[in-house]
Design a protein around this motif. Structure first.
Motif, PDB file in Angstrom:
ATOM      1  N   PRO A  32      -0.865  30.204  27.348  1.00 42.50           N
ATOM      2  CA  PRO A  32      -2.195  30.567  27.850  1.00 42.50           C
ATOM      3  C   PRO A  32      -2.472  29.916  29.201  1.00 42.50           C
ATOM      4  O   PRO A  32      -1.883  28.873  29.526  1.00 42.50           O
ATOM      5  CB  PRO A  32      -3.148  30.027  26.774  1.00 42.50           C
ATOM      6  CG  PRO A  32      -2.378  28.993  26.047  1.00 42.50           C
ATOM      7  CD  PRO A  32      -0.932  29.359  26.158  1.00 42.50           C
ATOM      8  N   PRO A  33      -3.353  30.529  30.011  1.00 41.13           N
ATOM      9  CA  PRO A  33      -3.659  29.939  31.315  1.00 41.13           C
ATOM     10  C   PRO A  33      -4.325  28.573  31.159  1.00 41.13           C
ATOM     11  O   PRO A  33      -4.951  28.287  30.134  1.00 41.13           O
ATOM     12  CB  PRO A  33      -4.609  30.953  31.952  1.00 41.13           C
ATOM     13  CG  PRO A  33      -5.154  31.757  30.830  1.00 41.13           C
ATOM     14  CD  PRO A  33      -4.110  31.767  29.766  1.00 41.13           C
ATOM     15  N   VAL A  34      -4.162  27.747  32.184  1.00 37.06           N
ATOM     16  CA  VAL A  34      -4.633  26.361  32.131  1.00 37.06           C
ATOM     17  C   VAL A  34      -5.754  26.139  33.150  1.00 37.06           C
ATOM     18  O   VAL A  34      -5.612  26.480  34.324  1.00 37.06           O
ATOM     19  CB  VAL A  34      -3.470  25.383  32.441  1.00 37.06           C
ATOM     20  CG1 VAL A  34      -3.958  23.935  32.436  1.00 37.06           C
ATOM     21  CG2 VAL A  34      -2.340  25.565  31.425  1.00 37.06           C
ATOM     22  N   VAL A  35      -6.860  25.567  32.664  1.00 32.36           N
ATOM     23  CA  VAL A  35      -7.972  25.182  33.539  1.00 32.36           C
ATOM     24  C   VAL A  35      -8.051  23.657  33.532  1.00 32.36           C
ATOM     25  O   VAL A  35      -8.212  23.046  32.470  1.00 32.36           O
ATOM     26  CB  VAL A  35      -9.318  25.765  33.041  1.00 32.36           C
ATOM     27  CG1 VAL A  35     -10.464  25.324  33.951  1.00 32.36           C
ATOM     28  CG2 VAL A  35      -9.251  27.287  32.956  1.00 32.36           C
ATOM     29  N   ALA A  36      -7.900  23.031  34.701  1.00 37.31           N
ATOM     30  CA  ALA A  36      -7.995  21.574  34.793  1.00 37.31           C
ATOM     31  C   ALA A  36      -9.395  21.184  35.238  1.00 37.31           C
ATOM     32  O   ALA A  36      -9.965  21.791  36.140  1.00 37.31           O
ATOM     33  CB  ALA A  36      -6.964  21.039  35.781  1.00 37.31           C
ATOM     34  N   VAL A  37      -9.937  20.170  34.571  1.00 40.69           N
ATOM     35  CA  VAL A  37     -11.254  19.645  34.945  1.00 40.69           C
ATOM     36  C   VAL A  37     -11.020  18.283  35.595  1.00 40.69           C
ATOM     37  O   VAL A  37     -10.532  17.357  34.944  1.00 40.69           O
ATOM     38  CB  VAL A  37     -12.167  19.514  33.697  1.00 40.69           C
ATOM     39  CG1 VAL A  37     -13.531  18.948  34.081  1.00 40.69           C
ATOM     40  CG2 VAL A  37     -12.334  20.870  33.018  1.00 40.69           C
ATOM     41  N   VAL A  38     -11.307  18.187  36.894  1.00 46.70           N
ATOM     42  CA  VAL A  38     -11.037  16.950  37.625  1.00 46.70           C
ATOM     43  C   VAL A  38     -12.327  16.395  38.229  1.00 46.70           C
ATOM     44  O   VAL A  38     -13.336  17.097  38.322  1.00 46.70           O
ATOM     45  CB  VAL A  38      -9.978  17.152  38.739  1.00 46.70           C
ATOM     46  CG1 VAL A  38      -8.680  17.678  38.170  1.00 46.70           C
ATOM     47  CG2 VAL A  38     -10.481  18.077  39.834  1.00 46.70           C
ATOM     48  N   GLY A  39     -12.262  15.144  38.639  1.00 45.88           N
ATOM     49  CA  GLY A  39     -13.435  14.497  39.224  1.00 45.88           C
ATOM     50  C   GLY A  39     -13.401  13.012  38.944  1.00 45.88           C
ATOM     51  O   GLY A  39     -12.603  12.547  38.137  1.00 45.88           O
ATOM     52  N   ARG A  40     -14.274  12.277  39.595  1.00 46.02           N
ATOM     53  CA  ARG A  40     -14.260  10.828  39.414  1.00 46.02           C
ATOM     54  C   ARG A  40     -14.906  10.444  38.085  1.00 46.02           C
ATOM     55  O   ARG A  40     -15.531  11.293  37.434  1.00 46.02           O
ATOM     56  CB  ARG A  40     -14.917  10.134  40.601  1.00 46.02           C
ATOM     57  CG  ARG A  40     -16.290  10.589  40.906  1.00 46.02           C
ATOM     58  CD  ARG A  40     -16.838  10.083  42.232  1.00 46.02           C
ATOM     59  NE  ARG A  40     -18.199  10.557  42.381  1.00 46.02           N
ATOM     60  CZ  ARG A  40     -19.236  10.021  41.772  1.00 46.02           C
ATOM     61  NH1 ARG A  40     -19.073   8.983  40.975  1.00 46.02           N
ATOM     62  NH2 ARG A  40     -20.447  10.518  41.948  1.00 46.02           N
ATOM     63  N   PRO A  41     -14.777   9.179  37.669  1.00 49.15           N
ATOM     64  CA  PRO A  41     -15.371   8.752  36.396  1.00 49.15           C
ATOM     65  C   PRO A  41     -16.890   8.943  36.390  1.00 49.15           C
ATOM     66  O   PRO A  41     -17.543   8.882  37.431  1.00 49.15           O
ATOM     67  CB  PRO A  41     -15.013   7.266  36.317  1.00 49.15           C
ATOM     68  CG  PRO A  41     -13.831   7.104  37.213  1.00 49.15           C
ATOM     69  CD  PRO A  41     -14.007   8.109  38.308  1.00 49.15           C
ATOM     70  N   ASN A  42     -17.417   9.163  35.202  1.00 50.17           N
ATOM     71  CA  ASN A  42     -18.869   9.206  34.959  1.00 50.17           C
ATOM     72  C   ASN A  42     -19.600  10.390  35.588  1.00 50.17           C
ATOM     73  O   ASN A  42     -20.815  10.351  35.733  1.00 50.17           O
ATOM     74  CB  ASN A  42     -19.545   7.889  35.405  1.00 50.17           C
ATOM     75  CG  ASN A  42     -18.913   6.686  34.738  1.00 50.17           C
ATOM     76  OD1 ASN A  42     -18.611   6.739  33.546  1.00 50.17           O
ATOM     77  ND2 ASN A  42     -18.674   5.636  35.495  1.00 50.17           N
ATOM     78  N   VAL A  43     -18.871  11.436  35.971  1.00 46.32           N
ATOM     79  CA  VAL A  43     -19.567  12.625  36.481  1.00 46.32           C
ATOM     80  C   VAL A  43     -19.815  13.632  35.353  1.00 46.32           C
ATOM     81  O   VAL A  43     -20.473  14.641  35.570  1.00 46.32           O
ATOM     82  CB  VAL A  43     -18.782  13.318  37.633  1.00 46.32           C
ATOM     83  CG1 VAL A  43     -18.760  12.446  38.871  1.00 46.32           C
ATOM     84  CG2 VAL A  43     -17.382  13.709  37.190  1.00 46.32           C
ATOM     85  N   GLY A  44     -19.260  13.350  34.174  1.00 48.91           N
ATOM     86  CA  GLY A  44     -19.503  14.236  33.023  1.00 48.91           C
ATOM     87  C   GLY A  44     -18.365  15.191  32.715  1.00 48.91           C
ATOM     88  O   GLY A  44     -18.586  16.239  32.106  1.00 48.91           O
ATOM     89  N   LYS A  45     -17.133  14.821  33.095  1.00 49.28           N
ATOM     90  CA  LYS A  45     -15.992  15.717  32.842  1.00 49.28           C
ATOM     91  C   LYS A  45     -15.803  15.976  31.347  1.00 49.28           C
ATOM     92  O   LYS A  45     -15.715  17.116  30.914  1.00 49.28           O
ATOM     93  CB  LYS A  45     -14.699  15.113  33.414  1.00 49.28           C
ATOM     94  CG  LYS A  45     -14.651  15.028  34.908  1.00 49.28           C
ATOM     95  CD  LYS A  45     -13.271  14.651  35.412  1.00 49.28           C
ATOM     96  CE  LYS A  45     -12.777  13.310  34.914  1.00 49.28           C
ATOM     97  NZ  LYS A  45     -13.536  12.167  35.437  1.00 49.28           N
ATOM     98  N   SER A  46     -15.735  14.889  30.568  1.00 45.82           N
ATOM     99  CA  SER A  46     -15.472  15.055  29.128  1.00 45.82           C
ATOM    100  C   SER A  46     -16.622  15.766  28.427  1.00 45.82           C
ATOM    101  O   SER A  46     -16.407  16.544  27.497  1.00 45.82           O
ATOM    102  CB  SER A  46     -15.214  13.690  28.483  1.00 45.82           C
ATOM    103  OG  SER A  46     -14.018  13.145  29.023  1.00 45.82           O
ATOM    104  N   THR A  47     -17.853  15.519  28.875  1.00 48.07           N
ATOM    105  CA  THR A  47     -19.009  16.212  28.288  1.00 48.07           C
ATOM    106  C   THR A  47     -18.909  17.708  28.570  1.00 48.07           C
ATOM    107  O   THR A  47     -19.170  18.545  27.696  1.00 48.07           O
ATOM    108  CB  THR A  47     -20.320  15.653  28.880  1.00 48.07           C
ATOM    109  OG1 THR A  47     -20.299  14.233  28.790  1.00 48.07           O
ATOM    110  CG2 THR A  47     -21.529  16.173  28.122  1.00 48.07           C
TER     111      THR A  47
END
Length: 468
Positions: A32-47
């Motif tokens: 399946p296609p892959v979407v990466a979620v990137v960014g610095r800590p505490n910007v809410g990536k995991s949320t």
């Protein structure tokens, strides 16, 4: 037509056109296609990732990496399957932050089909956000800017200020409240291919990754392969000036050696360097077709070696085990190493092992044949007729174990995909894990597959109109 013992049903009894059937399976098992979620800590990536997945338990269902560096989850939005890579879970100091966020973006560029850069709209664009955006602008991949923490209309103006990052329209979202996430997903999925282009891209030189724990000799081996042959065609920039892949001619062929941690430059000892190295390792594995795992034969096998091997298996890549520093191994160590390999590397008994010395050049001529053999196994396909004839004989000699008073029957089998070889067995009942391992062993004995993982998927399905 079925055998007298009832353990086999011929595929002609299936009310399915075989071509259509094979095409459906191929589509289902395509990566399946892959979407990466990137960014610095505490910007809410995991949320945001949890919001996309629609479940809060995502964190406990992760696939373990080297550290908590990158975690992949299966997701589904309006019937579309895709994989979300969460790059959260690390807290480097401010000093190394800019480089690490940019590195994370670089790896995502190599291994994802689309990228979401998450920025805290309330804080605004920081230097780390700008460094990541700069990398992503040159990626050639669809990039989406998620302006997070836009919890109310009042914060919309802060989100608009993020146009300055040069990634196009900022998509206002509130990962905590779910605001705007559906709209963002609609736009992202529109840009995604049906299957992952990263995993399936063909053509050009075959892609090789050299991976292993620090100081195992990756740089020495790459330099020896390039220098001794005097045949570095040239360094090829990837999607940006970094990472750099090396095109090297070996055994009359050109190979693309995917950049891995420490291959082209030293990694500073600043906080976060382990994160940096592990992200690069996983990124190199994902970008490669075959992985050469270097192991220091002069030292005891470590948990780190095991974790890297697990990553290769999970990624479904072809594998070669290269035991480096063979020049440092005496008779006593050779004996203990053989015992360690039998004990610790049972999960990869199918991989070809070579003993080499990057320092002296010993046995390096064995590397290319091992890589070629592993790739041939990884690419291999077995025709449906041949596979069913083989399984029929195996099942007749050793039927599956009885469960709950019933004998499970294998009704039909087919190879859904190659790279790695993936087999689907349609059965009338559950097949024990031990029996699946037995079938894998028999497949390897008969068809080889040295150097490639094999996947066996069992579908329990009653034969239509089956007699009770």
């Amino acid at each position: 037509m079925s055998d007298d013992d009832g353990t086999w049903v011929d595929e002609t009894e299936w009310e399915l056109g075989s071509d259509e059937f094979a095409a459906d399976l191929e589509e289902e098992f395509a990566p399946p296609p892959v979407v990466a979620v990137v960014g610095r800590p505490n910007v809410g990536k995991s949320t945001l990732v949890n919001r996309i997945l629609g479940r809060r338990e995502a964190v406990v269902q992760d696939i373990p990496g080297v550290t908590r560096d990158r975690v992949s989850y299966d997701a589904n939005w309006l019937g579309r399957r895709f994989v979300v890579q969460d790059t959260g879970g690390w807290e480097p100091d401010a000093k190394g932050l800019q480089a690490l966020v940019a590195e994370q973006a670089t790896v995502a560029m190599r291994t994802a089909d689309a990228i979401i850069l998450v920025v805290d709209a309330v804080v605004g664009a920081t230097s780390a956000d700008e460094a990541a955006a700069k990398r992503l602008q040159r990626s050639g991949k669809p990039v989406f800017l998620a302006a997070n923490k836009v919890d109310t209309e009042r914060v919309e103006s802060e989100a608009a200020a993020l146009w300055s990052l040069g990634l196009g329209q900022p998509h206002s979202v509130s990962a905590v409240h779910g605001r705007g996430v559906a709209d963002l997903l609609d736009v992202v999925l529109e840009a995604l291919p049906e299957a992952s282009a990263v995993a399936t891209t063909g053509g050009g030189p075959r892609r090789v990754a050299l991976v292993g724990k620090p100081n195992v000799g990756k740089s020495s081996l790459l330099n020896r392969l390039a220098g001794d042959e005097r045949s570095v065609v040239h360094d090829v920039a990837g999607t940006t000036v970094d990472p750099v892949d090396s095109l090297i001619e070996l055994g009359g062929k050109t190979w693309r050696f995917v950049d891995t941690a420490g291959l082209r430059r030293k990694v500073g000892q600043a906080s976060g360097h382990e994160f940096y190295a592990s992200v690069r390792t996983r990124g190199a594995i994902d970008a490669a077709e075959v992985v050469v795992v270097l192991i220091d034969s002069s030292e005891t096998l470590t948990e780190q070696d095991q974790r890297i091997l697990t990553m290769v298996i999970e990624a479904g890549r072809a594998l070669v085990l290269a035991f480096n520093k063979a020049d440092l191994v005496d008779e006593e160590r050779r004996y203990t190493l053989d015992k360690e390999i039998d004990r610790e590397l049972a999960q990869v008994q199918w991989a070809q092992r070579i003993n080499i010395s990057a320092k002296t050049g010993r046995a390096l001529q064995r590397l290319v044949p091992a890589i070629e053999g592993a790739l041939a196994s990884w690419d291999a396909r077995i025709s449906t007729g041949r596979l069913n004839t083989f399984l029929k004989e195996i099942v007749a000699a050793t039927p599956p174990p009885v469960r709950g008073g019933k004998q499970p029957r294998i009704l039909f089998a087919t190879q859904a995909t190659a790279r790695p070889p993936t087999f689907v067995l349609f059965t009338s009942g559950f097949l024990e894990a031990g029996y699946r391992r037995f079938l894998e062993r028999k497949l390897r004995e008969t068809f080889g597959f040295e150097g490639s993982p094999i996947r066996i998927n069992v579908r329990v399905r009653e034969k239509r109109g089956a007699k009770r």
